[in-house]
Design a protein around this motif. Structure first.
Motif, short mmCIF file in Angstrom:
data_model
loop_
_atom_site.label_atom_id
_atom_site.label_comp_id
_atom_site.label_asym_id
_atom_site.label_seq_id
_atom_site.Cartn_x
_atom_site.Cartn_y
_atom_site.Cartn_z
N MET A 254 0.85 -1.20 0.00
CA MET A 254 0.00 0.00 0.00
C MET A 254 0.88 1.24 0.00
O MET A 254 1.83 1.34 0.77
CB MET A 254 -0.88 0.00 1.27
CG MET A 254 -1.85 1.16 1.33
SD MET A 254 -2.92 1.06 2.78
CE MET A 254 -3.90 -0.36 2.36
N GLY B 218 3.70 -7.26 -1.05
CA GLY B 218 3.34 -6.55 0.18
C GLY B 218 4.55 -6.35 1.07
O GLY B 218 5.43 -7.20 1.16
N SER C 85 2.65 -2.29 -4.43
CA SER C 85 1.36 -2.00 -3.83
C SER C 85 0.33 -3.03 -4.29
O SER C 85 0.62 -3.87 -5.15
CB SER C 85 0.88 -0.60 -4.22
OG SER C 85 0.56 -0.57 -5.61
N THR C 86 -0.87 -2.94 -3.74
CA THR C 86 -1.95 -3.81 -4.19
C THR C 86 -2.26 -3.57 -5.66
O THR C 86 -2.60 -4.50 -6.39
CB THR C 86 -3.22 -3.56 -3.36
OG1 THR C 86 -3.50 -2.15 -3.34
CG2 THR C 86 -3.06 -4.04 -1.93
N THR C 87 -2.11 -2.33 -6.10
CA THR C 87 -2.37 -2.00 -7.51
C THR C 87 -1.43 -2.77 -8.42
O THR C 87 -1.84 -3.31 -9.45
CB THR C 87 -2.21 -0.49 -7.75
OG1 THR C 87 -3.11 0.23 -6.90
CG2 THR C 87 -2.49 -0.14 -9.21
N LEU D 153 -2.49 -6.47 -8.65
CA LEU D 153 -3.76 -6.61 -9.35
C LEU D 153 -3.61 -6.39 -10.84
O LEU D 153 -4.18 -7.12 -11.66
CB LEU D 153 -4.79 -5.65 -8.76
CG LEU D 153 -5.33 -6.00 -7.37
CD1 LEU D 153 -6.20 -4.86 -6.84
CD2 LEU D 153 -6.13 -7.29 -7.41
N ASP E 228 -6.11 -16.79 2.31
CA ASP E 228 -5.79 -15.78 3.33
C ASP E 228 -5.41 -16.53 4.60
O ASP E 228 -6.20 -17.32 5.12
CB ASP E 228 -7.01 -14.89 3.58
CG ASP E 228 -6.72 -13.79 4.59
OD1 ASP E 228 -5.53 -13.62 4.95
OD2 ASP E 228 -7.66 -13.11 5.02
N TYR F 285 0.54 -11.05 -1.40
CA TYR F 285 0.50 -9.70 -0.84
C TYR F 285 0.40 -9.86 0.67
O TYR F 285 -0.68 -10.04 1.23
CB TYR F 285 -0.67 -8.87 -1.38
CG TYR F 285 -0.51 -7.41 -1.00
CD1 TYR F 285 0.21 -6.55 -1.81
CD2 TYR F 285 -1.03 -6.92 0.19
CE1 TYR F 285 0.41 -5.22 -1.45
CE2 TYR F 285 -0.84 -5.61 0.55
CZ TYR F 285 -0.12 -4.75 -0.26
OH TYR F 285 0.07 -3.46 0.12
N ASP G 148 -2.01 -12.56 2.01
CA ASP G 148 -2.97 -12.96 0.97
C ASP G 148 -2.21 -13.58 -0.20
O ASP G 148 -1.27 -12.98 -0.73
CB ASP G 148 -3.76 -11.74 0.47
CG ASP G 148 -4.65 -11.16 1.54
OD1 ASP G 148 -5.38 -11.93 2.19
OD2 ASP G 148 -4.61 -9.93 1.75
#
Length: 313
Positions: free
Chosen positions: A1, A182, A188-190, A193, A217, A301, A304
């Motif tokens: 993040m 992560g 980042s999460t972006t 993804l 998870d 991440y 996750d």
């Protein structure tokens, strides 16, 4: 993040928790449901649960091999007064205090006491944490499923931890799985993804193809870290002996108590895990799961994990 995203997330969490009113209002509903409205009893119940999660793990003690460090501290790891003052200057004056209740501005006058690396010891006060219960849902209805424990630790400990973690990062920089997005600077999460969706769309553009995806998870990921296994993995990456011993001391005999408004629980001593909210916690977790590998593509991440398989008919 990214930093901005992290700030927005924390601002949102403060709002739903009611931290501006000491966090008690948000927890009152859970207290009404579980402890007849007694927030003090709720704090004790929460702390007992958080500690019990790691009860089955072997408790770390000084018989572990990493404590047997007798050589002189290399010059490159000597923390100067100048370095300490620079680290203290970066601490925000209004930063929330930990269990020691020492404000940031006071610490600027005591930089010369931060010499625990050479001795391999930490004051017990540095290993205490006030656990702030963050709800995963609003309103929370279950201690076991809806609460995330975030630890507030002493500012002095965080300052020293920031110096240590720079050296840890230098050692393990090339060791962390390239598919871990992560807790790594510049990711980042972006990023994860975009990469995943791009591969899936590219694959399904072809006729008679499909993608099967499994998303995992880890349950109680940070709380279930075995300290013995973690230290063995850190040592396998070539972490310098003095840094390794400091990390072991950081994990040894930690205490925590839950804080709800002005109510505090009794103290507990978890057998394992790393406190969420510390600088070293996420990095330790990345090391702990770094050797997780699969025969199909695996993207991570923090806790996750996403696995997928592309099949052509």
């Amino acid at each position: 993040m990214h930093e901005s995203g992290s700030h927005d997330w924390w601002k949102h969490m403060k709002t739903i928790m009611g931290l501006k009113t000491n966090g008690k209002s948000c927890m009152q509903g859970l207290a009404n449901k579980t402890t007849d409205g007694d927030c003090g009893l709720l704090a004790n119940t929460m702390n007992d649960f958080f500690v019990s999660v790691s009860d089955h793990l072997p408790r770390l003690n000084k018989s572990h091999k990493v404590f047997d460090v007798n050589e002189e501290l290399p010059d490159q790891y000597v923390i100067s007064v100048c370095t300490t003052f620079k680290a203290l200057e970066s601490v925000k004056a209004n930063k929330a205090t930990g269990p020691d209740n020492i404000p940031a501005w006071v610490l600027r006058n005591y930089a010369n006491v931060l010499n625990s690396l050479r001795e391999g010891v930490l004051p017990m006060e540095w290993k205490m944490a006030n656990v702030i219960p963050l709800p995963k849902t609003s309103p929370p209805v279950s201690i076991e499923k809806d609460i995330r424990p975030i630890s507030l630790t002493p500012i002095a400990a965080k300052v020293f931890e920031s110096i240590i973690m720079k050296w840890v990062d230098e050692t393990i920089e090339g060791e962390i799985d390239a598919k871990q997005f992560g807790g790594i600077s510049g990711t980042s999460t972006t990023d994860v993804l975009v990469e995943l969706v791009h591969m899936w769309y590219k694959a399904t553009d072809k006729l008679n193809s499909y993608v099967r995806v499994v998303m995992l998870d880890f349950s109680k990921a940070f709380d279930l870290i075995n300290h013995h296994l973690l230290l063995d993995k850190l040592q396998s990456y070539g972490l310098p002996a003095h840094i390794l011993r400091w990390m072991a001391t950081f994990l040894l005999d930690r205490t925590q108590r839950v804080k709800i408004g002005n109510e505090y629980s009794h103290s507990g001593h978890p057998n394992g895990g790393v406190p969420q909210g510390t600088l070293s916690g996420p990095k330790c977790f990345l090391v702990y799961i770094n050797d997780l590998r699969t025969t199909v593509p695996l993207y991570k991440y923090v806790d996750d994990s996403t696995l997928f398989e592309i099949t052509y008919l």
